[in-house]
Write a protein that holds these residues in place. Structure first.
Motif, short mmCIF file in Angstrom:
data_model
loop_
_atom_site.label_atom_id
_atom_site.label_comp_id
_atom_site.label_asym_id
_atom_site.label_seq_id
_atom_site.Cartn_x
_atom_site.Cartn_y
_atom_site.Cartn_z
N ALA A 7 37.25 51.40 31.92
CA ALA A 7 37.39 52.02 33.24
C ALA A 7 37.82 53.48 33.11
O ALA A 7 37.28 54.36 33.79
CB ALA A 7 38.40 51.25 34.09
N LEU A 8 38.77 53.73 32.21
CA LEU A 8 39.31 55.09 32.08
C LEU A 8 38.33 56.01 31.36
O LEU A 8 38.08 57.14 31.80
CB LEU A 8 40.65 55.06 31.33
CG LEU A 8 41.78 54.36 32.10
CD1 LEU A 8 43.00 54.19 31.20
CD2 LEU A 8 42.15 55.15 33.35
N ARG A 9 37.73 55.53 30.25
CA ARG A 9 36.87 56.40 29.45
C ARG A 9 35.47 56.52 30.05
O ARG A 9 34.97 57.62 30.29
CB ARG A 9 36.70 55.81 28.04
CG ARG A 9 37.91 55.95 27.18
CD ARG A 9 37.69 55.12 25.93
NE ARG A 9 38.68 55.39 24.90
CZ ARG A 9 38.82 54.62 23.82
NH1 ARG A 9 38.03 53.58 23.64
NH2 ARG A 9 39.73 54.91 22.91
N LEU A 62 42.14 50.18 53.17
CA LEU A 62 41.97 48.83 52.63
C LEU A 62 41.15 48.90 51.35
O LEU A 62 40.10 49.53 51.31
CB LEU A 62 41.26 47.93 53.65
CG LEU A 62 41.92 47.83 55.04
CD1 LEU A 62 41.14 46.85 55.92
CD2 LEU A 62 43.38 47.41 54.93
N LEU A 63 41.63 48.26 50.30
CA LEU A 63 40.93 48.22 49.02
C LEU A 63 40.59 46.78 48.69
O LEU A 63 41.42 45.90 48.83
CB LEU A 63 41.81 48.79 47.89
CG LEU A 63 42.40 50.19 48.07
CD1 LEU A 63 43.28 50.54 46.87
CD2 LEU A 63 41.30 51.23 48.25
N ARG A 64 39.34 46.56 48.24
CA ARG A 64 38.94 45.22 47.77
C ARG A 64 39.17 45.18 46.27
O ARG A 64 38.57 45.95 45.51
CB ARG A 64 37.46 44.98 48.09
CG ARG A 64 37.15 44.86 49.57
CD ARG A 64 37.56 43.51 50.15
NE ARG A 64 36.69 42.43 49.66
CZ ARG A 64 36.97 41.14 49.83
NH1 ARG A 64 38.08 40.77 50.45
NH2 ARG A 64 36.14 40.22 49.38
N LEU A 65 40.06 44.31 45.84
CA LEU A 65 40.40 44.20 44.41
C LEU A 65 40.48 42.73 44.02
O LEU A 65 40.86 41.89 44.83
CB LEU A 65 41.77 44.86 44.13
CG LEU A 65 41.92 46.36 44.42
CD1 LEU A 65 43.37 46.77 44.23
CD2 LEU A 65 41.02 47.19 43.52
N PRO A 105 42.85 46.94 39.35
CA PRO A 105 41.98 48.08 39.65
C PRO A 105 40.89 48.28 38.61
O PRO A 105 39.78 48.71 38.93
CB PRO A 105 42.94 49.27 39.71
CG PRO A 105 44.21 48.83 39.08
CD PRO A 105 44.26 47.34 39.19
N GLU A 106 41.18 47.94 37.34
CA GLU A 106 40.19 48.19 36.27
C GLU A 106 38.98 47.27 36.36
O GLU A 106 37.97 47.52 35.73
CB GLU A 106 40.87 48.07 34.88
CG GLU A 106 41.08 46.66 34.36
CD GLU A 106 42.29 45.95 34.99
OE1 GLU A 106 42.84 46.47 35.98
OE2 GLU A 106 42.65 44.87 34.50
N HIS A 107 39.09 46.19 37.14
CA HIS A 107 37.93 45.31 37.34
C HIS A 107 37.15 45.68 38.59
O HIS A 107 36.26 44.95 38.99
CB HIS A 107 38.38 43.85 37.48
CG HIS A 107 39.00 43.27 36.24
ND1 HIS A 107 38.68 43.68 34.97
CD2 HIS A 107 39.94 42.30 36.09
CE1 HIS A 107 39.39 42.98 34.09
NE2 HIS A 107 40.17 42.16 34.74
N ALA A 108 37.51 46.77 39.23
CA ALA A 108 36.83 47.18 40.47
C ALA A 108 36.56 48.68 40.39
O ALA A 108 37.15 49.47 41.13
CB ALA A 108 37.68 46.83 41.69
N LEU A 162 30.26 45.76 39.80
CA LEU A 162 31.34 44.79 39.60
C LEU A 162 31.80 44.20 40.93
O LEU A 162 32.76 43.45 40.97
CB LEU A 162 32.52 45.45 38.90
CG LEU A 162 32.27 45.98 37.49
CD1 LEU A 162 33.48 46.75 36.98
CD2 LEU A 162 31.94 44.84 36.54
N GLY A 163 31.12 44.58 42.02
CA GLY A 163 31.51 44.04 43.32
C GLY A 163 32.34 45.02 44.13
O GLY A 163 32.81 44.69 45.20
#
Lengths: 229, 77
Positions: free
Chosen positions: A20-22, A135-138, A204-207, A212-213
């Protein structure tokens, strides 16, 4: 800015965090090893999700005593930015860098689902790129995410705006139905009173990409980058 | 050491056990709390010294004072 992502024995999301970061955020991010003491001059330390040390005794209890955590605690005391996700949040609570504790979900079940959190305070390095009330979807995936703190401490945290994200329903309101694990005050993530340490159960790293949705997680990473710009 | 959830802290495991016991017909059951039991050997000159040492272990690692209480029993070798 420079990021460091700590790998403990049993960490699971360290690779996804580095991705996610790189790859997505195009940041200079490097892995850090639990036995190291040198944080390599990073600007932000990330403790990823997983089951560090098998989550024996209590989630995060053992990881707290790893060599790198001594450096992370000193780094945080000097004002360095520390982000803990899921097991990382549990470790930060066990290390007393964050108030409260995380215990067994009220349902006793491991929960893996996508849900909505509301950003409660945007005046922090972790949320400054978000809108107030956004609103954040996580996704969440945990068995022990029920946030607990002593009542008087919780009141002080709420007064100071330390609750940065809260589980909400589709209308953006906290409700018992929308609280996946029974956390007090529907808390999904909290900061310390200096606002340089932040822990949250959602990932957060999965979104970070529509594939990834959703990419709601980018708000958190962009905030950190923006805060140090 | 007996490590138990603090009063007032939600204990979903204790509650699930309570419900199961009630469904088995044990209707007098209430306030089930589930904790941990840890047994260890410690070399010490006296029971007081051992209790002091183990108390420090609980404070630093074995119990989380935010959510858990503990009590000790010391037995001589």
């Amino acid at each position: 800015m420079k990021w460091g992502v700590v790998t403990f024995p049993g960490s699971l999301d360290d690779r996804d965090m580095l991705y996610a970061l790189r790859d997505v955020m195009e940041q200079d991010a490097q892995p850090l090893w639990h036995k190291d003491r040198d944080l390599r001059n990073v600007d932000c330390v990330v403790l990823p999700g997983g089951f560090s040390y098998g989550d024996y005794l209590r989630c995060g209890a053992m990881a707290r005593f790893s060599p790198i955590m001594e450096s992370v605690v000193n780094f945080a005391r000097r004002g360095g930015l520390v982000l803990g996700v899921c097991n990382g949040f549990q470790i930060l609570c066990e290390a007393h860098l964050l108030p409260g504790a995380l215990t067994r979900n009220r349902s006793l079940a491991f929960i893996c689902e996508r849900l909505t959190v509301r950003v409660e305070n945007v005046n922090t390095p972790f949320t400054c790129a978000a809108q107030n009330g956004e609103l954040l979807r996580l996704p969440i995936k945990h068995g022990e995410g029920l946030y607990v703190a002593p009542r008087d401490e919780l009141r002080r945290m709420e007064d100071r705006g330390q609750v940065l994200v809260r589980y909400v329903n589709q209308h953006g309101e906290p409700s018992d139905d929308a609280n996946p694990n029974g956390s007090m005050n529907s808390i999904a993530g909290v900061a310390n009173d200096r606002f340089n340490v932040f822990g949250l159960m959602p990932h957060p790293e999965h979104a970070v990409e529509p594939m990834l949705g959703g990419d709601g997680g980018l708000r958190i990473f962009r905030s950190i980058v923006q805060s140090l710009a | 050491m007996y490590i138990t959830p603090k009063r007032g802290v939600l204990d979903p495991q204790g509650r699930a056990i309570e419900h199961s016991l009630k469904s088995l017909g044990f209707h007098n059951v209430g306030q089930v709390r589930m904790g941990k039991y840890i047994e260890l050997d410690v070399a010490a000159q006296s029971a007081e010294e051992a209790a002091g040492e183990v108390g420090r272990m609980c404070e630093q690692l074995l119990a989380n004072s935010v959510i858990e209480d503990y009590r000790l029993e010391v037995e001589g070798a």
